[in-house]
Design an enzyme around this catalytic site. Structure first.
Site, short mmCIF file in Angstrom:
data_model
loop_
_atom_site.label_atom_id
_atom_site.label_comp_id
_atom_site.label_asym_id
_atom_site.label_seq_id
_atom_site.Cartn_x
_atom_site.Cartn_y
_atom_site.Cartn_z
N ASP A 6 0.86 -1.18 0.00
CA ASP A 6 0.00 0.00 0.00
C ASP A 6 0.90 1.24 0.00
OD1 ASP A 6 -2.10 1.76 0.05
OD2 ASP A 6 -3.16 0.79 1.71
C1 BGC Z 1 -5.06 3.22 0.04
C2 BGC Z 1 -5.13 2.22 -1.08
C3 BGC Z 1 -4.99 2.94 -2.41
C4 BGC Z 1 -3.69 3.72 -2.41
C5 BGC Z 1 -3.41 4.44 -3.71
C6 BGC Z 1 -3.89 4.16 -0.08
O1 BGC Z 1 -4.05 5.25 0.79
O2 BGC Z 1 -5.02 2.55 1.28
O3 BGC Z 1 -6.33 1.51 -1.02
O4 BGC Z 1 -5.06 2.03 -3.46
O5 BGC Z 1 -3.74 4.66 -1.36
O6 BGC Z 1 -4.21 5.54 -3.85
#
Ligand code: BGC
Length: 728
Positions: free
Chosen positions: A260
């Site tokens: 993530d």
């Molecule tokens: C989230 C993810 C997301 C990523 C990219 C993170 O803050 O937890 O679910 O895909 O950001 O935007």
């Protein structure tokens, strides 16, 4: 033999070879720099200090540059599970179809619809130039206050696993990679970068891991996103037991694990099973460049791992067809057709929770209606954070949320331009419809007292990065509903919430609809249910508690502490203070917890009313290697409708338990009858045996129930099951 053909120079272009083989051939042709280049993506939003738009990127969540020398396409990564996002209008004016929230989709219990919705997002993503979709989100709802429940698919591993797997399969049918996330136990947003979920291994296998396992088996996602939190003391992105042990070991998952954004905490992540660092500008270091090279040189990270990481990424790219088919970038998107999918999902996901005196559907004879609150004059609510889709001509209202920390500073309560008020006015022919904004309960009550019917829209906005501190409706809306209900017995409440809420006014209102966050066409879908153009079909994918005290953790761990809205950017998380969250409920998530503790919720899992009635007959169960359940369903009412009968395991050799084994979803005309057959996945009959590293199905008598919800049992039967031992 001619050795100077393109095929001889680049043997991986042969689309007849298996993806693994092509990836190995291509990996062998990479220089060391090229190989490392694949192992980390850049954050590509392009508007925040210190993170300019990388050259060649499409403004969105992530970007890995192409390697033209070898014909390797770049990775263009976009969020997410509810539609293609455009964070902060980074691609000016680019909007997309917004599905209803994940819980709405889960409330349809419709695997086919999940597939169509996934394909719809995949089509829009590909036509906008993206080849990696950062959805499906599928964390189990362990706490109804979790700020991201709306992105996910509820509390049951089978329901979440099946629907997520189908959404992923749909997305990948469009020739792009989908991502199952967040692996695993990212079940609260409070302190998400530092929280340590403590859980017994068998319990994890039987719950959240089983959901991922089912989704991976069905959908074969090219990528898995590892979560922010720790599990049993180790960050998800460097959790050797889960990444190398379970995912790549026991399940032989062949794709790649991406972190993530801002979740890669050290170089050890590579040896622990993480294949790609994401949004590298957000982490303390670009771990998978110089630090990883140094770690390999020092013999800490095995050198073979670097090729393995690259091969896994390339393998998923080959498997998705990224080398064989050009993306349909720039081709026109059929937004009208996609809107119909969003509309259907919203309408079929709405759950009718209460309908006294059959006040719904609304028919002729109503002369005056007051529509109250919830910004229902401008649009429908959507959840906040990385999944927030901009639809139509842009948000109809965009209200700054405020708060500390990176997420809350950016978060906004947004409304899709699909106003329920306009849809109600269109449907309520012959009635005078008045709108009241609902800020003052006294004013709303005054207006409500003078009309035939009051429809109160009440909203609970939730967002990534924060949990709901409790389950009340914010901004005095509980008091608003109570005041309106006191003024008019014909009060109908339409909820747009991230998940379960308490309803202190429930006894005083005539009807309640749970519309979740209903997406692009939400206003129309709500009017369809209110006026009977559609028969309510939604069934709760989460238990609605009667009180916070019923939850496994009545005090939300970490709430009110400084880490509530963590930044993550460039923060050295190894130095951050964290806290443990013992998951004492184990695999008894949601309805299983209520069954185990003998508590009665406000509304049980699986619950939902209809405008028609269904009867069941010829219920039979056979045993052997697994349970096979058959029954007939008849629409005994006067309207066409959809029924979702459920089958639960209720006891094993006399020991009570409660597990959803399957369901059927049948659309029936009045008087029509259909047969249903459910064959249980034997893992749902089993316990996970940690010592043996296998599922064990004990021999004996299994009692099952045909039910309308986890609490409303229609009939029970038993069958004998043989002992079995199943691969992990
Ligand atoms: C989230 C993810 C997301 C990523 C990219 C993170 O803050 O937890 O679910 O895909 O950001 O935007």
């Amino acid at each position: 033999m001619n050795t100077d053909t393109p095929q001889a120079r680049a043997p991986w272009i042969n689309a007849n070879l298996p993806a693994d083989e092509r990836a190995a051939l291509l990996d062998a042709a990479l220089t060391e720099d090229e190989r490392y280049g694949l192992l980390h993506s850049q954050w590509a939003i392009g508007f925040l200090p210190g993170a300019p738009l990388p050259e060649g990127a499409i403004p969105a969540a992530g970007y890995v540059p192409p390697i033209p020398r070898l014909g390797i396409p770049g990775l263009y990564e976009t969020d997410a599970s509810l539609g293609v996002t455009n964070p902060r209008n980074a691609r000016p004016g680019d909007t997309a179809t917004a599905l209803p929230s994940g819980l709405a989709m889960a409330a349809t219990w419709d695997a086919g619809l999940a597939y169509s919705a996934g394909a719809m997002i995949g089509d829009e993503a590909a036509k906008k130039g993206f080849n990696v979709l950062l959805g499906g989100g599928m964390n189990l709802t362990r706490d109804p206050r979790c700020g991201r429940n709306f992105e996910y698919l509820g509390e049951d591993p089978l329901l979440a696993g099946v629907l997520s797997g189908e959404a992923i399969r749909g997305t990948q049918s469009q020739g792009i990679i989908a991502t199952a996330k967040h692996f695993v136990l990212n079940d609260q947003e409070t302190g998400r970068h530092v929280v340590n979920a403590i859980i017994d291994e068998a319990a994890l296998r039987e719950s959240d891991l089983l959901a991922f396992q089912i989704a991976i088996e069905r959908g074969a996602p090219g990528a898995i996103m590892s979560a922010y939190n720790k599990i049993n003391g180790h960050y998800a992105c460097e959790n050797d037991a889960l990444l190398n042990g379970v995912l790549k070991g026991d399940w032989a998952y062949p794709g790649f694990v991406m972190a993530d954004w801002g979740a890669t905490t050290s170089v050890h992540a590579a040896a622990s099973g993480l294949d790609q660092q994401s949004g590298e500008q957000l982490d303390h270091k670009v771990w998978f460049e110089a630090p990883l090279r140094e770690s390999v040189a020092a013999g800490e990270t095995p050198s073979e791992r670097i090729s393995d990481m690259a091969r896994r990424i390339l393998r998923s790219m080959f498997a998705a067809g990224l080398f064989d088919r050009p993306l349909p970038k720039g081709e026109p998107i059929d937004y009208a057709a996609h809107g119909r999918i969003a509309h259907q999902a919203a309408a079929e996901g709405i759950v009718l929770l209460k309908n006294d005196r059959n006040i719904l559907p609304l028919t002729g004879g109503i002369k005056s209606i007051a529509v109250i609150g919830g910004y229902s004059d401008v649009g429908v609510l959507c959840g906040g954070g990385s999944s927030q889709v901009t639809t139509g001509k842009g948000h109809a209202a965009f209200i700054h949320a405020g708060g500390e920390g990176a997420m809350m500073a950016m978060a906004s309560e947004a409304y899709h331009p699909s106003p329920p008020l306009a849809a109600i006015k269109r449907a309520a022919t012959g009635a005078r419809v008045t709108f009241v904004n609902g800020r003052y309960p006294s004013e709303a009550a005054l207006i409500a007292a003078g009309v035939d019917l009051a429809i109160v829209f009440a909203n609970q906005w939730t967002t990534e990065g924060a949990d709901a501190p409790d389950l009340s409706l914010p901004n005095g809306q509980d008091a608003l509903i109570a005041a309106v209900a006191a003024a008019n017995p014909n009060t109908i409440v339409v909820l747009q919430t991230g998940g379960p809420v308490l309803m202190p006014w429930l006894a005083d209102v005539a009807a309640v609809l749970e519309a979740w966050y209903p997406g692009s066409q939400g206003g129309e879908a709500i009017a369809d249910i209110l006026f009977g153009a559609a028969c309510p079909a939604g069934r709760l994918p989460v238990t609605f508690p009667a009180a916070i005290s019923q939850l496994p953790r009545p005090d939300l761990p970490g709430l009110g502490q400084p880490w509530q809205s963590p930044g993550g950017r460039r923060v050295d998380l190894s130095k951050a203070p964290g806290f443990d969250v013992p998951h004492t409920e184990g695999s008894d998530v949601g309805y299983r917890w209520y069954a185990r503790t003998g508590q009665a919720p406000l509304f049980p899992f699986g619950y939902g009313l209809s405008y028609t009635d269904f009867g069941y007959s010829n219920f039979a169960v056979t045993g052997g290697e697994t349970l096979t359940v058959t029954f007939d369903v008849t629409n005994t009412g006067a309207l066409e409708g959809i029924d979702t009968p459920q089958v639960y395991l209720t006891s094993r050799n006399g020991a009570p338990l409660l597990r959803l084994l399957g369901w059927s979803r049948l659309k029936l005309k009045p008087g029509e009858r259909a047969s249903a057959k459910i064959i249980a996945d034997p893992r749902l009959l089993a316990d996970f045996d940690t010592a043996a590293r296998r599922w064990q199905v004990p021999a004996g008598d299994y009692e099952i129930a045909l039910a309308r919800s986890a609490e409303d049992i229609v009939a029970k039967a038993s069958a004998h099951i043989q002992a079995a031992s199943i691969n992990p």
